[in-house]
Design an enzyme around this catalytic site. Structure first.
Site, mmCIF file in Angstrom:
data_model
loop_
_atom_site.group_PDB
_atom_site.id
_atom_site.type_symbol
_atom_site.label_atom_id
_atom_site.label_comp_id
_atom_site.label_asym_id
_atom_site.label_seq_id
_atom_site.Cartn_x
_atom_site.Cartn_y
_atom_site.Cartn_z
ATOM 1 N N LYS A 1 0.921 -1.081 -0.124
ATOM 2 C CA LYS A 1 0.251 -0.235 -0.066
ATOM 3 C C LYS A 1 0.880 1.297 0.135
ATOM 4 O O LYS A 1 1.683 1.576 0.944
ATOM 5 C CB LYS A 1 -0.816 -0.053 1.195
ATOM 6 C CG LYS A 1 -2.189 0.632 1.209
ATOM 7 C CD LYS A 1 -2.039 2.047 1.186
ATOM 8 C CE LYS A 1 -2.060 2.685 2.277
ATOM 9 N NZ LYS A 1 -1.792 4.457 1.878
ATOM 10 N N GLY B 1 6.228 4.228 9.112
ATOM 11 C CA GLY B 1 5.446 5.212 9.354
ATOM 12 C C GLY B 1 5.474 5.895 10.811
ATOM 13 O O GLY B 1 6.417 5.411 11.669
ATOM 14 N N SER B 2 4.483 6.434 11.183
ATOM 15 C CA SER B 2 4.453 7.116 12.715
ATOM 16 C C SER B 2 4.158 6.002 13.649
ATOM 17 O O SER B 2 3.698 4.792 13.423
ATOM 18 C CB SER B 2 3.429 7.957 12.647
ATOM 19 O OG SER B 2 2.207 7.598 12.368
ATOM 20 N N GLU C 1 8.309 14.324 17.690
ATOM 21 C CA GLU C 1 8.728 14.410 16.129
ATOM 22 C C GLU C 1 8.248 15.640 15.594
ATOM 23 O O GLU C 1 6.691 15.705 15.511
ATOM 24 C CB GLU C 1 8.467 12.975 15.522
ATOM 25 C CG GLU C 1 9.068 13.029 14.110
ATOM 26 C CD GLU C 1 8.944 11.726 13.714
ATOM 27 O OE1 GLU C 1 7.640 10.988 13.571
ATOM 28 O OE2 GLU C 1 9.843 10.984 12.948
ATOM 29 N N CYS D 1 12.847 10.021 9.006
ATOM 30 C CA CYS D 1 12.777 9.468 10.294
ATOM 31 C C CYS D 1 14.023 9.627 11.157
ATOM 32 O O CYS D 1 14.197 9.693 12.191
ATOM 33 C CB CYS D 1 12.343 8.147 10.058
ATOM 34 S SG CYS D 1 13.513 7.073 9.067
ATOM 35 N N GLY E 1 1.509 2.888 13.504
ATOM 36 C CA GLY E 1 1.929 1.490 13.789
ATOM 37 C C GLY E 1 1.499 0.854 15.002
ATOM 38 O O GLY E 1 1.168 -0.454 14.816
ATOM 39 N N GLU F 1 8.978 0.095 11.457
ATOM 40 C CA GLU F 1 10.164 1.069 11.497
ATOM 41 C C GLU F 1 9.384 2.578 11.489
ATOM 42 O O GLU F 1 8.513 2.997 10.811
ATOM 43 C CB GLU F 1 10.525 1.252 9.863
ATOM 44 C CG GLU F 1 11.198 -0.099 9.383
ATOM 45 C CD GLU F 1 12.793 -0.068 10.161
ATOM 46 O OE1 GLU F 1 13.159 0.869 10.739
ATOM 47 O OE2 GLU F 1 13.710 -0.884 9.794
HETATM 48 P P1 NAD Z 1 1.833 7.515 8.775
HETATM 49 O O1 NAD Z 1 1.953 6.756 9.828
HETATM 50 O O2 NAD Z 1 0.821 8.599 8.847
HETATM 51 O O3 NAD Z 1 1.624 6.826 7.322
HETATM 52 C C1 NAD Z 1 2.236 5.980 6.724
HETATM 53 C C2 NAD Z 1 1.719 4.911 5.979
HETATM 54 O O4 NAD Z 1 0.514 4.198 6.934
HETATM 55 C C3 NAD Z 1 0.654 5.545 4.844
HETATM 56 O O5 NAD Z 1 0.951 4.399 3.877
HETATM 57 C C4 NAD Z 1 -0.546 5.716 5.468
HETATM 58 O O6 NAD Z 1 -1.612 5.735 4.429
HETATM 59 C C5 NAD Z 1 -0.797 4.399 6.133
HETATM 60 N N1 NAD Z 1 -1.917 4.546 7.178
HETATM 61 C C6 NAD Z 1 -2.300 5.565 7.903
HETATM 62 N N2 NAD Z 1 -3.361 5.059 8.823
HETATM 63 C C7 NAD Z 1 -3.386 3.689 8.590
HETATM 64 C C8 NAD Z 1 -4.207 2.824 9.348
HETATM 65 N N3 NAD Z 1 -5.240 3.078 10.111
HETATM 66 N N4 NAD Z 1 -3.863 1.516 9.022
HETATM 67 C C9 NAD Z 1 -3.188 1.171 7.980
HETATM 68 N N5 NAD Z 1 -2.435 2.006 7.241
HETATM 69 C C10 NAD Z 1 -2.377 3.394 7.525
HETATM 70 O O7 NAD Z 1 3.277 8.208 8.526
HETATM 71 P P2 NAD Z 1 3.659 9.223 7.326
HETATM 72 O O8 NAD Z 1 3.005 10.464 7.983
HETATM 73 O O9 NAD Z 1 3.218 9.032 6.003
HETATM 74 O O10 NAD Z 1 5.171 9.100 7.411
HETATM 75 C C11 NAD Z 1 5.813 9.836 8.601
HETATM 76 C C12 NAD Z 1 6.474 9.017 9.734
HETATM 77 O O11 NAD Z 1 6.824 7.927 9.093
HETATM 78 C C13 NAD Z 1 7.156 9.696 10.518
HETATM 79 O O12 NAD Z 1 6.723 9.488 11.934
HETATM 80 C C14 NAD Z 1 8.524 8.818 10.310
HETATM 81 O O13 NAD Z 1 9.321 9.207 11.431
HETATM 82 C C15 NAD Z 1 8.135 7.604 10.152
HETATM 83 N N6 NAD Z 1 9.257 6.968 9.083
HETATM 84 C C16 NAD Z 1 9.885 6.162 9.722
HETATM 85 C C17 NAD Z 1 10.729 5.384 8.914
HETATM 86 C C18 NAD Z 1 11.746 4.708 9.428
HETATM 87 O O14 NAD Z 1 12.434 3.747 8.803
HETATM 88 N N7 NAD Z 1 11.771 4.273 10.617
HETATM 89 C C19 NAD Z 1 11.121 5.900 7.627
HETATM 90 C C20 NAD Z 1 10.194 6.816 7.217
HETATM 91 C C21 NAD Z 1 9.240 7.545 7.926
#
Ligand code: NAD
Length: 492
Positions: free
Chosen positions: A181, A234-235, A386, A290, A239, A256
């Site tokens: 996704k 993601g966040s 963050e 991140c 997560g 992650e």
């Molecule tokens: P996010 O958590 O908002 O979204 C990440 C993904 O999850 C997107 O594809 C989103 O559509 C999906 N998502 C959102 N709600 C969901 C749900 N209820 N169920 C399943 N999927 C869902 O994060 P973002 O704003 O896209 O990215 C920023 C965050 O990602 C920051 O916190 C950053 O630190 C983190 N990040 C971590 C790494 C790492 O390797 N540790 C790398 C890049 C980004």
């Protein structure tokens, strides 16, 4: 593609080897963050589209399409994906720059890194060996690295191509099939990766890539009854929500998540190196990284100097669209810009100083001024949470214990850094920093070859490096009785 700086207008999902629209025909507009203009649209997946993708991946896994290939053939298939990506560098980089906002040189770098992930893990496809375990003359015992099955993968918008490539490459090297996704705010480079996967001859159903909103397609995928494994980047908040969904079916995951990473600057550090390293560490990709260097913890005698020089370095950055290869590019959306600016304003209202920036830039698009916050406390919101934008917080310390307490004093544990000329101190401090990776004298040191992941709420499991593959396999032990007269005694 048509004229210069124009990209394909209409994009689709990739399911079961075909490019398709959503069953209900809905689409998501694609906005250029440098201008706020709609430049394309992409299909918007719902639960029914996710069902189709998971069914295709299941069918491909059950048919053993990857296991039936010789490892060297899988490796060559992955090399073909890498080659196609490299051949299309300019085309994909343009798409990424216009969709995501990042500078064009960085987008080219993302294509190169994505290709490197396929090359690196292609080299591992025939090298993931099991063990032979001695049990005496009556037995032969060995272990096998078995794939999980259908690997669901959910990707954020900051480095979609790199993050998507690293997860797909690991899955292919270990014989898992994939449903990915992509992020709704920056999906196009992964749609371009789908085309590369297709053109490289990956069998239908092995890799499926779709776009949709998190609360719809993302939630449908994480909650799907027929996935065997999930990789989420993601966040922390999302997560955690996904982990609740996975817990019902005991689905294993690689997580992650976010970070609030601190570089600890001792007074003997090379301050030129600190400034250069931190400028890249926090302003690359407009701070939407991140592993960004979002805090500096500085020994008091050099604190004022570091604040002043970081503020000067921030103010000197050329701000502009990624297509002009500006040094400070827009953030991804108006919502993200509002959030970042509000955090900075609250910090200043609470008594902090914006040594540079602190506000949005008055121009079209979603530009946040490069910001250096000083004069705040380790427990303040801006020092704890963050921001995910071009905002650095600088805090002073008086002794190493205090520096460690500040650096380790957040919920996160993704990265940390040490700046010093004293090698013994670098080792001692690195040992006590709670972070998945520690950078000494260069932020972002490391690469595709080095394991990457979080401690504490920054997640678990590792991506990158050989170690990442262990997150995509489960150990199967095969114990064989060679002679008559089995004891049948457990644990004998
Ligand atoms: P996010 O958590 O908002 O979204 C990440 C993904 O999850 C997107 O594809 C989103 O559509 C999906 N998502 C959102 N709600 C969901 C749900 N209820 N169920 C399943 N999927 C869902 O994060 P973002 O704003 O896209 O990215 C920023 C965050 O990602 C920051 O916190 C950053 O630190 C983190 N990040 C971590 C790494 C790492 O390797 N540790 C790398 C890049 C980004």
């Amino acid at each position: 593609m048509s004229g210069a700086n124009e990209i394909k207008r209409s994009w689709q999902h990739y399911i079961d080897g075909r490019f398709v629209d959503s069953l209900d025909g809905t689409r998501i507009p694609v906005v250029n963050p440098a201008t706020g203009e709609v430049i394309a649209d992409i299909a918007c997946a719902k639960a029914a589209d996710v069902d189709m993708a998971v069914a295709a991946a299941r069918k491909a896994f059950n048919a053993r399409l990857l296991q039936n290939m010789r490892p060297v053939e899988r490796s060559r298939m992955m090399h073909r994906i890498a080659r196609i990506l490299l051949e299309r560098t300019e085309e994909i980089a343009l798409v990424e720059t216009l969709d995501n906002g990042k500078r064009i040189s960085a987008a080219r770098g993302d294509v190169a890194a994505a290709a490197r992930y396929f090359e690196y893990y292609a080299g591992m496809a025939d090298k993931l060996e099991g063990k032979s375990i001695p049990l005496g003359p009556d037995y032969i015992d060995y272990t096998v690295h078995a794939p999980f099955g259908v690997s669901a993968q959910i990707v954020p918008w900051n480095f979609p191509l790199q993050i998507g490539a690293r997860s797909i490459a690991c899955a292919l090297a270990t014989c898992n099939t994939v449903v990915m996704k992509t992020p709704e705010l920056s999906a196009l480079s992964l749609a371009a990766l789908a085309q590369a996967v297709h053109d490289a001859g990956v069998p239908a159903g092995v890799v499926n890539i779709l776009t949709g909103f998190g609360h719809e397609a993302g939630a449908a995928l994480a909650g799907h009854g027929d996935i065997d494994h999930l990789v989420f980047t993601g966040s922390v908040q999302t997560g955690s929500r996904i982990l609740h969904a996975l817990a019902d079916r005991v689905v294993p995951a690689v997580m992650e998540l976010g970070g609030k990473s601190a570089g600890v600057v001792f007074r003997d550090a090379d301050i030129d190196q600190v400034i250069t390293s931190t400028r890249g560490g926090i302003f690359t990709n407009a701070g939407q990284v991140c592993s960004a260097s979002s805090r500096l913890v500085v020994e008091r005698p050099v604190y004022d100097q570091v604040v002043e020089r970081m503020a000067a370095a921030a103010s000197a950055l050329k701000i502009g669209p990624g297509i002009e290869d500006a040094e400070l590019t827009p953030v991804i959306s108006d919502g993200q810009l509002d959030k970042i600016e509000a955090m900075c304003l609250r910090a200043v209202q609470a008594g902090a100083t914006a040594a540079s920036g602190g506000r949005r830039v008055d121009r079209p698009g979603y530009f946040m001024a490069p910001t250096v916050i000083a004069g705040t406390t380790p427990s303040s919101e801006i020092a704890q949470n963050e921001v995910f934008g071009p905002v650095l917080t600088i805090l002073p310390f008086d002794d190493a214990e205090e520096a460690l307490a500040i650096a380790n004093g957040t919920d996160y544990g993704l990265c940390a850094g040490v700046y010093t000329r004293d090698l013994a101190r670098a080792h001692l401090v690195a040992d006590r920093l709670i972070a998945g990776q520690v950078f000494v004298n260069e932020w972002f040191a490391g690469g595709i070859e080095t394991p990457f992941g979080g401690m504490k709420r920054s997640g678990y499991g590792r991506e990158k490096g050989v170690e990442a593959l262990l997150g995509y396999v489960q150990t199967k032990n095969v114990a064989i009785r060679l002679t008559a007269g089995a004891t049948g005694r457990p644990g004998a």
